[in-house]
Scaffold this motif. Structure first.
Motif, mmCIF file in Angstrom:
data_model
loop_
_atom_site.group_PDB
_atom_site.id
_atom_site.type_symbol
_atom_site.label_atom_id
_atom_site.label_comp_id
_atom_site.label_asym_id
_atom_site.label_seq_id
_atom_site.Cartn_x
_atom_site.Cartn_y
_atom_site.Cartn_z
ATOM 1 N N TYR A 5 89.260 22.516 -22.853
ATOM 2 C CA TYR A 5 88.544 21.291 -22.497
ATOM 3 C C TYR A 5 89.068 20.129 -23.323
ATOM 4 O O TYR A 5 89.266 20.260 -24.535
ATOM 5 C CB TYR A 5 87.043 21.477 -22.710
ATOM 6 C CG TYR A 5 86.479 22.522 -21.787
ATOM 7 C CD1 TYR A 5 86.189 22.209 -20.469
ATOM 8 C CD2 TYR A 5 86.268 23.818 -22.214
ATOM 9 C CE1 TYR A 5 85.692 23.165 -19.594
ATOM 10 C CE2 TYR A 5 85.771 24.776 -21.354
ATOM 11 C CZ TYR A 5 85.484 24.445 -20.042
ATOM 12 O OH TYR A 5 85.003 25.391 -19.186
ATOM 13 N N LEU A 41 77.792 15.366 -26.055
ATOM 14 C CA LEU A 41 78.693 16.334 -26.689
ATOM 15 C C LEU A 41 78.414 16.448 -28.186
ATOM 16 O O LEU A 41 78.519 17.537 -28.761
ATOM 17 C CB LEU A 41 80.148 15.934 -26.441
ATOM 18 C CG LEU A 41 80.593 15.960 -24.975
ATOM 19 C CD1 LEU A 41 81.958 15.309 -24.823
ATOM 20 C CD2 LEU A 41 80.594 17.379 -24.429
ATOM 21 N N ILE A 50 79.935 23.557 -30.078
ATOM 22 C CA ILE A 50 81.318 23.167 -29.789
ATOM 23 C C ILE A 50 81.900 22.542 -31.052
ATOM 24 O O ILE A 50 81.157 22.190 -31.976
ATOM 25 C CB ILE A 50 81.445 22.160 -28.618
ATOM 26 C CG1 ILE A 50 80.857 20.795 -28.997
ATOM 27 C CG2 ILE A 50 80.836 22.708 -27.344
ATOM 28 C CD1 ILE A 50 81.158 19.682 -27.990
ATOM 29 N N LEU A 63 88.458 20.130 -27.206
ATOM 30 C CA LEU A 63 87.151 20.675 -27.551
ATOM 31 C C LEU A 63 87.205 22.196 -27.483
ATOM 32 O O LEU A 63 87.762 22.765 -26.543
ATOM 33 C CB LEU A 63 86.089 20.180 -26.573
ATOM 34 C CG LEU A 63 85.927 18.671 -26.458
ATOM 35 C CD1 LEU A 63 84.927 18.346 -25.362
ATOM 36 C CD2 LEU A 63 85.481 18.075 -27.774
ATOM 37 N N VAL A 65 84.781 25.418 -27.198
ATOM 38 C CA VAL A 65 83.424 25.873 -26.916
ATOM 39 C C VAL A 65 83.183 27.132 -27.732
ATOM 40 O O VAL A 65 83.858 28.144 -27.550
ATOM 41 C CB VAL A 65 83.221 26.151 -25.409
ATOM 42 C CG1 VAL A 65 81.843 26.712 -25.144
ATOM 43 C CG2 VAL A 65 83.446 24.880 -24.606
ATOM 44 N N GLU A 71 78.917 25.994 -22.033
ATOM 45 C CA GLU A 71 80.207 25.690 -21.408
ATOM 46 C C GLU A 71 80.068 24.912 -20.103
ATOM 47 O O GLU A 71 80.808 23.966 -19.859
ATOM 48 C CB GLU A 71 81.006 26.966 -21.174
ATOM 49 C CG GLU A 71 82.402 26.685 -20.669
ATOM 50 C CD GLU A 71 83.315 27.888 -20.722
ATOM 51 O OE1 GLU A 71 84.490 27.720 -20.382
ATOM 52 O OE2 GLU A 71 82.861 28.984 -21.119
ATOM 53 N N VAL A 74 79.326 21.318 -20.937
ATOM 54 C CA VAL A 74 80.523 20.656 -21.456
ATOM 55 C C VAL A 74 81.455 20.330 -20.290
ATOM 56 O O VAL A 74 81.941 19.213 -20.162
ATOM 57 C CB VAL A 74 81.235 21.530 -22.510
ATOM 58 C CG1 VAL A 74 82.594 20.951 -22.876
ATOM 59 C CG2 VAL A 74 80.369 21.689 -23.756
ATOM 60 N N ASN A 77 80.403 17.336 -18.159
ATOM 61 C CA ASN A 77 80.342 16.023 -18.793
ATOM 62 C C ASN A 77 81.436 15.147 -18.176
ATOM 63 O O ASN A 77 82.595 15.566 -18.080
ATOM 64 C CB ASN A 77 80.548 16.157 -20.299
ATOM 65 C CG ASN A 77 80.359 14.852 -21.039
ATOM 66 O OD1 ASN A 77 81.101 13.905 -20.839
ATOM 67 N ND2 ASN A 77 79.373 14.811 -21.918
ATOM 68 N N VAL A 80 84.881 14.923 -19.848
ATOM 69 C CA VAL A 80 85.630 16.152 -20.124
ATOM 70 C C VAL A 80 86.406 16.615 -18.895
ATOM 71 O O VAL A 80 85.905 16.605 -17.780
ATOM 72 C CB VAL A 80 84.666 17.272 -20.593
ATOM 73 C CG1 VAL A 80 85.405 18.586 -20.779
ATOM 74 C CG2 VAL A 80 83.961 16.857 -21.882
#
Length: 85
Positions: A5, A41, A50, A63, A65, A71, A74, A77, A80
């Protein structure tokens, strides 16, 4: 295949601001939206779910996780993107 990510900082922040008709209001609006998504985040980072991988660069920001239960949040988002390794 593992997902990696990333946040393409300039693409998600600076490059998306209209360069032809930029106003301070446009910059403030985009900054506020970006900060809101970063704060989501940040909550995961603060709780140890994360972490940012140290790479010597902020574009992209990688990033990691740590807690698989976050996950999907994330990945969804808006800042991301996922890369496949």
């Amino acid at each position: 295949m593992l997902k990696t990510y990333v946040i393409w900082w300039h693409s998600k922040f600076i490059d998306e601001i209209n360069m032809q008709r930029t106003t301070i209001a446009d910059i403030v609006d985009k900054t506020n939206k970006t900060i809101k998504h970063l704060q989501e985040l940040q909550k995961f980072e603060t709780s140890g779910k994360i972490k940012v991988k140290t790479t010597g660069s902020l574009n992209p920001i990688y990033l990691e996780v740590i807690d698989p239960s976050v996950e999907s949040e994330v990945a969804s988002n808006p800042l991301v993107e996922d890369l496949y390794e």
